[in-house]
Scaffold this motif. Structure first.
Motif, PDB file in Angstrom:
ATOM      1  N   ARG A  44      15.663  25.131  55.734  1.00 56.04           N
ATOM      2  CA  ARG A  44      17.034  25.518  55.410  1.00 56.04           C
ATOM      3  C   ARG A  44      17.840  24.265  55.086  1.00 56.04           C
ATOM      4  O   ARG A  44      17.729  23.258  55.763  1.00 56.04           O
ATOM      5  CB  ARG A  44      17.643  26.304  56.558  1.00 56.04           C
ATOM      6  CG  ARG A  44      16.789  27.563  56.818  1.00 56.04           C
ATOM      7  CD  ARG A  44      17.399  28.586  57.690  1.00 56.04           C
ATOM      8  NE  ARG A  44      18.646  29.172  57.298  1.00 56.04           N
ATOM      9  CZ  ARG A  44      18.792  30.165  56.421  1.00 56.04           C
ATOM     10  NH1 ARG A  44      17.750  30.645  55.809  1.00 56.04           N
ATOM     11  NH2 ARG A  44      19.975  30.666  56.164  1.00 56.04           N
ATOM     12  N   VAL A  45      18.642  24.369  54.036  1.00 55.06           N
ATOM     13  CA  VAL A  45      19.398  23.232  53.514  1.00 55.06           C
ATOM     14  C   VAL A  45      20.889  23.461  53.746  1.00 55.06           C
ATOM     15  O   VAL A  45      21.396  24.564  53.527  1.00 55.06           O
ATOM     16  CB  VAL A  45      19.130  23.066  51.991  1.00 55.06           C
ATOM     17  CG1 VAL A  45      19.923  21.909  51.423  1.00 55.06           C
ATOM     18  CG2 VAL A  45      17.651  22.892  51.732  1.00 55.06           C
ATOM     19  N   GLU A  46      21.565  22.417  54.183  1.00 55.00           N
ATOM     20  CA  GLU A  46      23.019  22.469  54.357  1.00 55.00           C
ATOM     21  C   GLU A  46      23.645  22.391  52.962  1.00 55.00           C
ATOM     22  O   GLU A  46      23.620  21.341  52.318  1.00 55.00           O
ATOM     23  CB  GLU A  46      23.462  21.279  55.216  1.00 55.00           C
ATOM     24  CG  GLU A  46      24.889  21.343  55.689  1.00 55.00           C
ATOM     25  CD  GLU A  46      25.133  22.445  56.711  1.00 55.00           C
ATOM     26  OE1 GLU A  46      26.196  23.086  56.617  1.00 55.00           O
ATOM     27  OE2 GLU A  46      24.274  22.666  57.569  1.00 55.00           O
ATOM     28  N   ALA A  47      24.177  23.525  52.499  1.00 56.15           N
ATOM     29  CA  ALA A  47      24.734  23.563  51.144  1.00 56.15           C
ATOM     30  C   ALA A  47      25.796  24.644  51.039  1.00 56.15           C
ATOM     31  O   ALA A  47      25.689  25.687  51.690  1.00 56.15           O
ATOM     32  CB  ALA A  47      23.626  23.838  50.137  1.00 56.15           C
ATOM     33  N   TYR A  48      26.771  24.392  50.230  1.00 54.51           N
ATOM     34  CA  TYR A  48      27.815  25.376  49.931  1.00 54.51           C
ATOM     35  C   TYR A  48      28.486  25.914  51.197  1.00 54.51           C
ATOM     36  O   TYR A  48      28.762  27.099  51.316  1.00 54.51           O
ATOM     37  CB  TYR A  48      27.248  26.533  49.102  1.00 54.51           C
ATOM     38  CG  TYR A  48      26.465  26.087  47.890  1.00 54.51           C
ATOM     39  CD1 TYR A  48      27.063  25.310  46.902  1.00 54.51           C
ATOM     40  CD2 TYR A  48      25.126  26.419  47.742  1.00 54.51           C
ATOM     41  CE1 TYR A  48      26.344  24.886  45.796  1.00 54.51           C
ATOM     42  CE2 TYR A  48      24.401  26.002  46.640  1.00 54.51           C
ATOM     43  CZ  TYR A  48      25.022  25.233  45.672  1.00 54.51           C
ATOM     44  OH  TYR A  48      24.307  24.816  44.584  1.00 54.51           O
ATOM     45  N   GLY A  49      28.689  25.050  52.170  1.00 56.32           N
ATOM     46  CA  GLY A  49      29.400  25.436  53.380  1.00 56.32           C
ATOM     47  C   GLY A  49      28.566  26.208  54.389  1.00 56.32           C
ATOM     48  O   GLY A  49      29.106  26.811  55.305  1.00 56.32           O
ATOM     49  N   GLY A  50      27.268  26.204  54.249  1.00 50.18           N
ATOM     50  CA  GLY A  50      26.400  26.903  55.202  1.00 50.18           C
ATOM     51  C   GLY A  50      24.964  26.460  55.016  1.00 50.18           C
ATOM     52  O   GLY A  50      24.676  25.561  54.229  1.00 50.18           O
ATOM     53  N   ARG A  75      22.640  18.763  41.284  1.00 47.69           N
ATOM     54  CA  ARG A  75      22.393  17.342  41.559  1.00 47.69           C
ATOM     55  C   ARG A  75      23.036  16.885  42.876  1.00 47.69           C
ATOM     56  O   ARG A  75      22.489  16.042  43.581  1.00 47.69           O
ATOM     57  CB  ARG A  75      22.917  16.497  40.398  1.00 47.69           C
ATOM     58  CG  ARG A  75      22.582  15.025  40.524  1.00 47.69           C
ATOM     59  CD  ARG A  75      23.096  14.213  39.352  1.00 47.69           C
ATOM     60  NE  ARG A  75      22.393  14.468  38.109  1.00 47.69           N
ATOM     61  CZ  ARG A  75      21.255  13.882  37.754  1.00 47.69           C
ATOM     62  NH1 ARG A  75      20.682  13.036  38.562  1.00 47.69           N
ATOM     63  NH2 ARG A  75      20.693  14.151  36.603  1.00 47.69           N
ATOM     64  N   SER A  76      24.167  17.459  43.232  1.00 47.11           N
ATOM     65  CA  SER A  76      24.867  17.030  44.448  1.00 47.11           C
ATOM     66  C   SER A  76      24.100  17.409  45.726  1.00 47.11           C
ATOM     67  O   SER A  76      24.420  16.913  46.806  1.00 47.11           O
ATOM     68  CB  SER A  76      26.274  17.626  44.489  1.00 47.11           C
ATOM     69  OG  SER A  76      26.207  19.033  44.624  1.00 47.11           O
ATOM     70  N   LEU A  77      23.106  18.268  45.608  1.00 49.15           N
ATOM     71  CA  LEU A  77      22.363  18.717  46.794  1.00 49.15           C
ATOM     72  C   LEU A  77      21.041  17.975  47.003  1.00 49.15           C
ATOM     73  O   LEU A  77      20.327  18.256  47.969  1.00 49.15           O
ATOM     74  CB  LEU A  77      22.078  20.219  46.696  1.00 49.15           C
ATOM     75  CG  LEU A  77      23.297  21.127  46.718  1.00 49.15           C
ATOM     76  CD1 LEU A  77      22.888  22.575  46.535  1.00 49.15           C
ATOM     77  CD2 LEU A  77      24.066  20.950  48.011  1.00 49.15           C
ATOM     78  N   VAL A  78      20.717  17.040  46.122  1.00 46.86           N
ATOM     79  CA  VAL A  78      19.436  16.335  46.233  1.00 46.86           C
ATOM     80  C   VAL A  78      19.307  15.660  47.599  1.00 46.86           C
ATOM     81  O   VAL A  78      18.281  15.779  48.274  1.00 46.86           O
ATOM     82  CB  VAL A  78      19.258  15.312  45.084  1.00 46.86           C
ATOM     83  CG1 VAL A  78      18.043  14.434  45.313  1.00 46.86           C
ATOM     84  CG2 VAL A  78      19.146  16.038  43.755  1.00 46.86           C
ATOM     85  N   ALA A  80      20.851  16.416  50.390  1.00 50.32           N
ATOM     86  CA  ALA A  80      20.774  17.428  51.447  1.00 50.32           C
ATOM     87  C   ALA A  80      19.368  18.030  51.522  1.00 50.32           C
ATOM     88  O   ALA A  80      18.840  18.271  52.614  1.00 50.32           O
ATOM     89  CB  ALA A  80      21.803  18.528  51.207  1.00 50.32           C
ATOM     90  N   VAL A  81      18.750  18.250  50.370  1.00 53.59           N
ATOM     91  CA  VAL A  81      17.388  18.793  50.337  1.00 53.59           C
ATOM     92  C   VAL A  81      16.423  17.786  50.951  1.00 53.59           C
ATOM     93  O   VAL A  81      15.583  18.137  51.793  1.00 53.59           O
ATOM     94  CB  VAL A  81      16.970  19.145  48.887  1.00 53.59           C
ATOM     95  CG1 VAL A  81      15.480  19.416  48.802  1.00 53.59           C
ATOM     96  CG2 VAL A  81      17.766  20.337  48.381  1.00 53.59           C
ATOM     97  N   GLU A  82      16.567  16.543  50.556  1.00 56.35           N
ATOM     98  CA  GLU A  82      15.706  15.481  51.084  1.00 56.35           C
ATOM     99  C   GLU A  82      15.843  15.396  52.611  1.00 56.35           C
ATOM    100  O   GLU A  82      14.853  15.347  53.343  1.00 56.35           O
ATOM    101  CB  GLU A  82      16.104  14.157  50.425  1.00 56.35           C
ATOM    102  CG  GLU A  82      15.169  13.018  50.688  1.00 56.35           C
ATOM    103  CD  GLU A  82      15.606  11.743  49.980  1.00 56.35           C
ATOM    104  OE1 GLU A  82      14.897  10.741  50.160  1.00 56.35           O
ATOM    105  OE2 GLU A  82      16.640  11.727  49.282  1.00 56.35           O
ATOM    106  N   ARG A  83      17.074  15.416  53.079  1.00 60.72           N
ATOM    107  CA  ARG A  83      17.351  15.332  54.518  1.00 60.72           C
ATOM    108  C   ARG A  83      16.779  16.553  55.259  1.00 60.72           C
ATOM    109  O   ARG A  83      16.177  16.419  56.321  1.00 60.72           O
ATOM    110  CB  ARG A  83      18.866  15.237  54.727  1.00 60.72           C
ATOM    111  CG  ARG A  83      19.316  14.725  56.048  1.00 60.72           C
ATOM    112  CD  ARG A  83      20.815  14.395  56.122  1.00 60.72           C
ATOM    113  NE  ARG A  83      21.698  15.139  55.226  1.00 60.72           N
ATOM    114  CZ  ARG A  83      22.167  14.684  54.054  1.00 60.72           C
ATOM    115  NH1 ARG A  83      21.856  13.483  53.637  1.00 60.72           N
ATOM    116  NH2 ARG A  83      22.960  15.430  53.305  1.00 60.72           N
ATOM    117  N   ALA A  84      16.957  17.729  54.687  1.00 54.41           N
ATOM    118  CA  ALA A  84      16.480  18.957  55.339  1.00 54.41           C
ATOM    119  C   ALA A  84      14.959  18.943  55.487  1.00 54.41           C
ATOM    120  O   ALA A  84      14.426  19.330  56.531  1.00 54.41           O
ATOM    121  CB  ALA A  84      16.919  20.177  54.540  1.00 54.41           C
TER     122      ALA A  84
END
Length: 188
Positions: A44-50, A75-78, A80-84
């Motif tokens: 699960r990825v931290e994105a779009y406020g959840g 692109r702004s979620l790269v 967050a995806v890496e971290r998740a």
């Protein structure tokens, strides 16, 4: 009477199939030496406020046997995806490359293979418990019908044997699935 038995067996079969499907999903999440999209799909990825599933922020591909890639759509979620993926507890170390996150699948140590095999064993035991629970429900329904006078003792014996035979088939399938998964895990 035969229609009632068929209905009961169909219901039990459907429920036992559910236990097998759950086991398949559990096994898909266990890491073996090969890359599989199912390995990181539950992340699960931290994105779009959840928190959202990884599959909702990018597409997962297997370009080679020991590599997964996640093509992130935003692109702004790269990061967050890496971290998740890194924090998922799977022992993976992703690297961002533009809008793509590369996830190399490292070789499993012998110790880790043993842990995964034990985990697979636990998953299969849980599936067997679920199947036995379904069997118990079927037996209880049969006995309840006997108490009501809907079926005879002979029918109870026939139905019980059919339910037990069905249960044995599913337990055997679970054992086969476990043996296959253990073979896959132990493969170097």
């Amino acid at each position: 009477m035969a229609a009632d038995q068929k209905t009961l067996l169909d219901d039990l079969t459907r429920r036992m199939d559910g236990a097998l499907e759950s086991l398949r999903r559990d096994f898909a999440g266990l890491r073996s030496g090969r890359a599989s999209p199912a390995l990181i799909e539950p992340v699960r990825v931290e994105a779009y406020g959840g928190e959202v599933p990884l599959t909702q922020v990018g597409s997962i591909a297997v370009p080679e046997a020991r590599m997964l890639t996640v093509q992130v759509w935003d692109r702004s979620l790269v990061g967050a995806v890496e971290r998740a993926i890194r924090d998922s507890g799977l022992g993976l170390n992703p690297a961002a490359d533009g809008q793509t996150v590369r996830v190399p699948i490292p070789q499993l140590t012998e110790e880790r293979r043993g842990e995964l095999a034990r985990t697979a064993g636990k998953y299969s035991e849980n599936a067997k418990i679920a199947v036995r629970g379904v069997r118990r429900d079927g037996m209880d329904q049969t006995k309840a019908q006997e108490k009501k006078g809907d079926i005879s003792q002979d029918d109870v014996k026939v139905w019980s044997d059919a339910i037990q035979k069905l249960t044995d088939q599913y337990v055997k399938r679970i054992d086969e699935m476990l043996a296959e998964k253990e073979r896959e895990i132990k493969q170097v």
